[in-house]
Write an enzyme that holds these catalytic residues in place. Structure first.
Site, PDB file in Angstrom:
ATOM      1  N   THR A 171       0.844  -1.181   0.000  1.00 21.67           N
ATOM      2  CA  THR A 171       0.000   0.000   0.000  1.00 21.67           C
ATOM      3  C   THR A 171       0.885   1.238   0.000  1.00 21.67           C
ATOM      4  O   THR A 171       1.852   1.300   0.758  1.00 21.67           O
ATOM      5  CB  THR A 171      -0.951   0.069   1.216  1.00 21.67           C
TER       6      THR A 171
ATOM      7  N   ASP B 275       0.013   3.940   1.141  1.00 18.42           N
ATOM      8  CA  ASP B 275      -0.303   4.695   2.357  1.00 18.42           C
ATOM      9  C   ASP B 275       0.588   4.317   3.543  1.00 18.42           C
ATOM     10  O   ASP B 275       0.614   5.028   4.544  1.00 18.42           O
ATOM     11  CB  ASP B 275      -1.768   4.482   2.753  1.00 18.42           C
TER      12      ASP B 275
ATOM     13  N   ARG C  75       0.754  33.329  -4.636  1.00 15.78           N
ATOM     14  CA  ARG C  75      -0.544  32.765  -4.284  1.00 15.78           C
ATOM     15  C   ARG C  75      -0.341  31.515  -3.417  1.00 15.78           C
ATOM     16  O   ARG C  75       0.747  30.961  -3.361  1.00 15.78           O
ATOM     17  CB  ARG C  75      -1.337  32.396  -5.540  1.00 15.78           C
TER      18      ARG C  75
ATOM     19  N   GLY D 125      -4.102   9.367   1.151  1.00  8.01           N
ATOM     20  CA  GLY D 125      -4.028   9.077   2.577  1.00  8.01           C
ATOM     21  C   GLY D 125      -5.424   9.106   3.169  1.00  8.01           C
ATOM     22  O   GLY D 125      -5.883  10.151   3.608  1.00  8.01           O
TER      23      GLY D 125
ATOM     24  N   GLU E 150      -5.966  13.400   1.630  1.00  6.41           N
ATOM     25  CA  GLU E 150      -7.348  13.354   1.168  1.00  6.41           C
ATOM     26  C   GLU E 150      -8.337  13.035   2.291  1.00  6.41           C
ATOM     27  O   GLU E 150      -9.510  13.392   2.211  1.00  6.41           O
ATOM     28  CB  GLU E 150      -7.494  12.314   0.056  1.00  6.41           C
TER      29      GLU E 150
ATOM     30  N   ARG F  61      -4.991  28.211  -5.089  1.00  2.23           N
ATOM     31  CA  ARG F  61      -5.244  27.213  -6.129  1.00  2.23           C
ATOM     32  C   ARG F  61      -4.960  25.819  -5.561  1.00  2.23           C
ATOM     33  O   ARG F  61      -4.211  25.662  -4.600  1.00  2.23           O
ATOM     34  CB  ARG F  61      -4.353  27.458  -7.342  1.00  2.23           C
TER      35      ARG F  61
ATOM     36  N   HIS G 141      -3.979   9.718  -8.668  1.00  6.38           N
ATOM     37  CA  HIS G 141      -3.371   8.456  -9.066  1.00  6.38           C
ATOM     38  C   HIS G 141      -1.949   8.611  -9.606  1.00  6.38           C
ATOM     39  O   HIS G 141      -1.244   7.610  -9.770  1.00  6.38           O
ATOM     40  CB  HIS G 141      -4.251   7.769 -10.102  1.00  6.38           C
TER      41      HIS G 141
ATOM     42  N   GLN H 213       0.450   9.553  -8.002  1.00 10.16           N
ATOM     43  CA  GLN H 213       1.349   9.122  -6.929  1.00 10.16           C
ATOM     44  C   GLN H 213       1.654   7.632  -6.967  1.00 10.16           C
ATOM     45  O   GLN H 213       2.687   7.193  -6.466  1.00 10.16           O
ATOM     46  CB  GLN H 213       0.734   9.449  -5.560  1.00 10.16           C
TER      47      GLN H 213
END
Length: 342
Positions: free
Chosen positions: A126, A128, A163, A171, A222, A266, A272, A274
């Site tokens: 994984t 993660d 900016r 994750g 995420e 922004r 994906h 990653q």
């Protein structure tokens, strides 16, 4: 002996290195034959196979993804799923299964091994890095490297336009990718699922950076959740294992920052990217070692176990130990990097 091999769940750099190592050592050292199952648990569930021998694994070491295909098929939720798997394994003459996957794939392997007597050996996969009982999973190093390079590149465009740039990385329940890539990439804020964040505090850190004539980078996993809100979801749909589809917290956070600070913000969602492409040297090395030790487990009849990295050694642990709980970022480690926020 005939050994089945499958790769389940999300694709990951290094899967092919495991397959190659299992087959090479299994054929050359032990004289085993192999059956490759297509698309994760769908393969043994429906009896869908591909040839798997030494010629089939030549040249796949540096390739990303998996030559066997993958899916999020959950045989435990299928009608007569367990019976169909056992019948297909028997019909194909498969004596043992090497299951390469993460929490969900190995969770199925645990049930099959412990409750239904199917001989399974697990290999942890994984990006993660959230499986317990192993220090690292392959795929993680590649994902962190890709995310870090993206953050490096975003610094220059953020500074050119002065900016805020919010970078959303993977994750779901753990912030290992966000923490490692954020620290390595010089992010000014890192937000992880284990630590609900205060939007006002994030805005204060952003404002502080602008006072120093610096364009801030915010890295958010995420699965990160605002302290007084709910997880931001892409939609309400569920996969076969009951997981909601994540993505959207980065865009939501950018709007909040822009609204509260008046600074342009922004979002870049790496998604994906990653977990695609060529695996890093470390992931090829770790995946290969896992594969070599996994086929040794098969030889020894040590089923219901998973190979794991502990220090620099490859150990054997019960698959159930790896899936009983997730490995999350300790509060002390997260606090350690807080000096760089703001």
């Amino acid at each position: 002996m005939r050994v089945g091999v499958l790769t389940g769940g999300g694709d990951c750099p290094g899967l092919n290195a495991v397959i190659r190592a299992v087959v090479r050592k299994g054929v050359q050292e032990y004289g085993y034959e192999f059956t490759g199952f297509r698309d994760g648990w769908r393969g043994p569930l429906d009896g869908v196979t591909v040839p798997l021998d030494i010629p089939a694994v030549r040249g796949i070491l540096p390739r990303g993804g998996t030559v066997l295909g993958s899916s999020r098929t959950n045989p435990l939720s299928e009608r007569d799923g367990i019976r169909r798997i056992k019948d297909n394994l028997a019909a194909l003459g498969v004596d043992a299964l090497v299951t390469i996957g993460g929490e969900d794939t190995l969770g199925v392997a645990t049930r099959l091994a412990d409750e239904y007597g199917v001989p399974c050996v697990g290999v942890p996969k994984t990006i993660d890095n959230d499986l317990s009982a192993t220090d690292y999973t392959f795929g993680f190093d590649t994902a962190v490297g890709i995310a870090t390079e993206a953050i490096d590149r975003l610094h220059t465009t953020a500074e050119s336009h002065m900016r805020v740039l919010v970078v959303e990385v993977m994750g779901r329940h753990s912030g290992w990718i966000a923490l490692h890539s954020g620290l390595a990439g010089g992010a000014n804020v890192i937000l992880i699922p284990e630590h609900p964040f205060d939007v006002d505090q994030v805005c204060a850190w952003v404002t502080s950076r602008f006072r120093a004539s610096y364009a801030p980078i915010v890295v958010v996993a995420e699965g990160a959740v605002p302290r007084d809100g709910d997880m931001v979801l892409k939609d309400g749909s569920l996969d076969a294992f009951g997981h909601v589809r994540l993505s959207g917290v980065g865009e939501w956070l950018a709007k909040q920052i822009e609204k509260r600070t008046g600074k342009e913000a922004r979002t870049t969602v790496l998604g994906h990217v990653q977990r695609g492409g060529t695996p890093s040297a470390y992931d090829r090395w770790l995946a290969t070692r896992f594969g070599l030790h996994a086929i040794d487990c098969v030889r020894d009849g040590d089923f219901g176990t998973m190979v794991a990295l502990q220090g620099t050694d490859i150990a054997r642990v019960p698959i159930a130990d790896a899936t009983a709980r997730l490995k999350t970022v300790p509060p002390s480690l997260y606090e350690e990097v807080g000096v760089f926020f703001g």
